[in-house]
Scaffold this motif. Sequence first.
Motif, PDB file in Angstrom:
ATOM      1  N   ASN A 147       0.821  -1.211   0.000  1.00 48.08           N
ATOM      2  CA  ASN A 147       0.000   0.000   0.000  1.00 48.08           C
ATOM      3  C   ASN A 147       0.856   1.264   0.000  1.00 48.08           C
ATOM      4  OD1 ASN A 147      -2.252  -1.579   0.014  1.00 48.08           O
ATOM      5  ND2 ASN A 147      -2.776  -1.244   2.151  1.00 48.08           N
ATOM      6  N   ILE A 148       1.945   1.241   0.766  1.00 46.20           N
ATOM      7  CA  ILE A 148       2.841   2.405   0.781  1.00 46.20           C
ATOM      8  C   ILE A 148       3.514   2.558  -0.583  1.00 46.20           C
ATOM      9  CG2 ILE A 148       4.872   3.465   1.843  1.00 46.20           C
ATOM     10  CD1 ILE A 148       4.213   1.972   4.404  1.00 46.20           C
ATOM     11  N   LEU A 149       3.915   1.439  -1.171  1.00 46.42           N
ATOM     12  CA  LEU A 149       4.555   1.478  -2.490  1.00 46.42           C
ATOM     13  C   LEU A 149       3.611   2.041  -3.536  1.00 46.42           C
ATOM     14  CD1 LEU A 149       6.848   0.859  -4.429  1.00 46.42           C
ATOM     15  CD2 LEU A 149       6.133  -1.547  -4.437  1.00 46.42           C
ATOM     16  N   VAL A 150       2.334   1.663  -3.471  1.00 41.00           N
ATOM     17  CA  VAL A 150       1.351   2.198  -4.417  1.00 41.00           C
ATOM     18  C   VAL A 150       1.280   3.719  -4.303  1.00 41.00           C
ATOM     19  CG1 VAL A 150      -1.121   2.346  -4.913  1.00 41.00           C
ATOM     20  CG2 VAL A 150      -0.039   0.113  -4.607  1.00 41.00           C
ATOM     21  N   LEU A 151       1.290   4.230  -3.080  1.00 48.36           N
ATOM     22  CA  LEU A 151       1.259   5.683  -2.883  1.00 48.36           C
ATOM     23  C   LEU A 151       2.463   6.357  -3.531  1.00 48.36           C
ATOM     24  CD1 LEU A 151       0.147   5.959   0.875  1.00 48.36           C
ATOM     25  CD2 LEU A 151      -1.239   6.324  -1.165  1.00 48.36           C
ATOM     26  N   GLN A 152       3.632   5.751  -3.391  1.00 50.81           N
ATOM     27  CA  GLN A 152       4.847   6.338  -3.966  1.00 50.81           C
ATOM     28  C   GLN A 152       4.842   6.253  -5.490  1.00 50.81           C
ATOM     29  OE1 GLN A 152       6.605   8.096  -2.038  1.00 50.81           O
ATOM     30  NE2 GLN A 152       5.661   7.323  -0.163  1.00 50.81           N
ATOM     31  N   LEU A 153       4.300   5.158  -6.023  1.00 53.93           N
ATOM     32  CA  LEU A 153       4.185   5.028  -7.477  1.00 53.93           C
ATOM     33  C   LEU A 153       3.221   6.074  -8.033  1.00 53.93           C
ATOM     34  CD1 LEU A 153       4.028   1.135  -7.676  1.00 53.93           C
ATOM     35  CD2 LEU A 153       5.845   2.550  -8.646  1.00 53.93           C
ATOM     36  N   GLU A 154       2.121   6.297  -7.330  1.00 54.95           N
ATOM     37  CA  GLU A 154       1.152   7.298  -7.781  1.00 54.95           C
ATOM     38  C   GLU A 154       1.740   8.707  -7.742  1.00 54.95           C
ATOM     39  OE1 GLU A 154      -3.069   5.139  -6.517  1.00 54.95           O
ATOM     40  OE2 GLU A 154      -2.080   6.514  -5.106  1.00 54.95           O
ATOM     41  N   LYS A 155       2.641   8.947  -6.777  1.00 51.28           N
ATOM     42  CA  LYS A 155       3.291  10.259  -6.664  1.00 51.28           C
ATOM     43  C   LYS A 155       4.501  10.380  -7.583  1.00 51.28           C
ATOM     44  CE  LYS A 155       1.903  10.911  -1.843  1.00 51.28           C
ATOM     45  NZ  LYS A 155       2.356  10.999  -0.437  1.00 51.28           N
ATOM     46  N   ASN A 156       4.829   9.264  -8.269  1.00 56.41           N
ATOM     47  CA  ASN A 156       5.962   9.228  -9.192  1.00 56.41           C
ATOM     48  C   ASN A 156       7.288   9.483  -8.476  1.00 56.41           C
ATOM     49  OD1 ASN A 156       6.440   8.580 -11.902  1.00 56.41           O
ATOM     50  ND2 ASN A 156       6.968  10.703 -12.402  1.00 56.41           N
ATOM     51  N   ASN A 157       7.385   9.024  -7.235  1.00 55.39           N
ATOM     52  CA  ASN A 157       8.599   9.187  -6.440  1.00 55.39           C
ATOM     53  C   ASN A 157       9.470   7.945  -6.627  1.00 55.39           C
ATOM     54  OD1 ASN A 157      10.558   9.304  -4.367  1.00 55.39           O
ATOM     55  ND2 ASN A 157       9.227  10.611  -3.139  1.00 55.39           N
ATOM     56  N   GLY A 205       9.875   0.152 -13.787  1.00 54.94           N
ATOM     57  CA  GLY A 205      10.545   0.195 -15.083  1.00 54.94           C
ATOM     58  C   GLY A 205      10.000   1.311 -15.962  1.00 54.94           C
ATOM     59  N   ILE A 206       8.699   1.562 -15.896  1.00 54.65           N
ATOM     60  CA  ILE A 206       8.101   2.680 -16.655  1.00 54.65           C
ATOM     61  C   ILE A 206       8.717   3.994 -16.191  1.00 54.65           C
ATOM     62  CG2 ILE A 206       5.972   3.971 -17.082  1.00 54.65           C
ATOM     63  CD1 ILE A 206       4.434   1.364 -16.850  1.00 54.65           C
ATOM     64  N   GLU A 244      -2.318   2.889 -15.446  1.00 53.71           N
ATOM     65  CA  GLU A 244      -2.691   4.101 -16.178  1.00 53.71           C
ATOM     66  C   GLU A 244      -2.111   5.349 -15.506  1.00 53.71           C
ATOM     67  OE1 GLU A 244      -6.735   6.478 -17.697  1.00 53.71           O
ATOM     68  OE2 GLU A 244      -6.896   4.655 -16.481  1.00 53.71           O
ATOM     69  N   THR A 245      -2.153   5.392 -14.173  1.00 57.40           N
ATOM     70  CA  THR A 245      -1.613   6.533 -13.434  1.00 57.40           C
ATOM     71  C   THR A 245      -0.116   6.686 -13.668  1.00 57.40           C
ATOM     72  OG1 THR A 245      -3.300   6.337 -11.699  1.00 57.40           O
ATOM     73  CG2 THR A 245      -1.283   7.519 -11.133  1.00 57.40           C
ATOM     74  N   VAL A 246       0.608   5.576 -13.556  1.00 59.19           N
ATOM     75  CA  VAL A 246       2.069   5.626 -13.722  1.00 59.19           C
ATOM     76  C   VAL A 246       2.434   6.016 -15.149  1.00 59.19           C
ATOM     77  CG1 VAL A 246       4.203   4.248 -13.638  1.00 59.19           C
ATOM     78  CG2 VAL A 246       2.476   3.991 -11.847  1.00 59.19           C
ATOM     79  N   ARG A 247       1.709   5.476 -16.122  1.00 58.66           N
ATOM     80  CA  ARG A 247       1.989   5.834 -17.525  1.00 58.66           C
ATOM     81  C   ARG A 247       1.725   7.317 -17.784  1.00 58.66           C
ATOM     82  NH1 ARG A 247      -0.421   0.516 -20.686  1.00 58.66           N
ATOM     83  NH2 ARG A 247       1.572  -0.597 -20.900  1.00 58.66           N
ATOM     84  N   ASN A 248       0.628   7.827 -17.236  1.00 58.53           N
ATOM     85  CA  ASN A 248       0.300   9.244 -17.404  1.00 58.53           C
ATOM     86  C   ASN A 248       1.359  10.138 -16.763  1.00 58.53           C
ATOM     87  OD1 ASN A 248      -2.036   8.676 -18.821  1.00 58.53           O
ATOM     88  ND2 ASN A 248      -3.365   8.790 -17.017  1.00 58.53           N
ATOM     89  N   ASN A 249       1.849   9.708 -15.597  1.00 61.34           N
ATOM     90  CA  ASN A 249       2.899  10.490 -14.904  1.00 61.34           C
ATOM     91  C   ASN A 249       4.209  10.528 -15.668  1.00 61.34           C
ATOM     92  OD1 ASN A 249       1.216  11.067 -12.751  1.00 61.34           O
ATOM     93  ND2 ASN A 249       1.971   9.385 -11.468  1.00 61.34           N
TER      94      ASN A 249
END
Length: 285
Positions: free
Chosen positions: A197-207, A243-244, A278-283
């Motif tokens: 869950n924490i990793l998902v938050l960081q991926l969404e923030k593109n950190n 990787g994205i 989709e979020t990670v690709r958009n970021n």
Amino acid sequence: MQIGEVLGDIRKNKNLKSKEVYKGILSRPAISRFEKGHSDTTAEKFLQILENLNLSLEEFHFLYDGNKANTDTMMISAYSEAYYAKDIPRLAALEEASRNHFDETTQIKYLHHASIIHLLRCNLSELPFPHKELAVIKNYLFHCEAWHYYELVLFTNALDFFPEDAVDAVYARAKEKMTEFNQMKRYKNELFSLISNILVLQLEKNNLEKSLFYYDDLEKTVSVSDNRMYEHVMLLFFKELIGIMQQQEDAQKLTDIIRTFKLLDMERVANQCEGLLETVRNNNA
């Protein structure tokens, strides 16, 4: 059934004599009253009886009231499914039911369920930010001097709504505690859920830096339980998302993972993965 009646049935099913279980703990007349449910005993003697029955406290709890023990899990599953299905009326009904249970029983867990459900409803609608509901959970968690399994799961389920600095501040403490609980067979790999869950938050923030940090920790927590295959697949999915961010996408692997979840009738997980992808690709477009 009373506790003594359940223990009496277990003793008889194991073909153990009364003296093998109760010697030095209860007298003969006391044994009869206890196993008929006419009397109780102290917590210390209860634990001694369990040891003599070669029975763990967890196993007894399951045998004594297994359905009730799963109530919280069922509620979490219900509001999670409603949230990912974007079923706002269902969430509203679950919140109302939880608040009614709290009013009837004054058990704080029902207020926590209601607060989390309200937070989820706000994520899906234009309701005002739920400061009151978030405060209920924060005040409870941060006034506990010691966290146990309940507090760890509550923190994991409310994770999305905590400030990042608060998550970072309690992560080491939560990780240490969850590592302890992972040794208990009745609990699934909650540490994997927490870090995911924490990793998902960081991926969404593109950190990228923090994503790599939590991915590395996540990789170390894969269990040897029945969830191991699922955990490995999720690890691969997270690796491909990173990787994205590093401009090294393998689109085929990502597609195969999502298709695998759908083939296994894990539609909710597949939808979550598609949304995160989709979020990670958009970021990183």
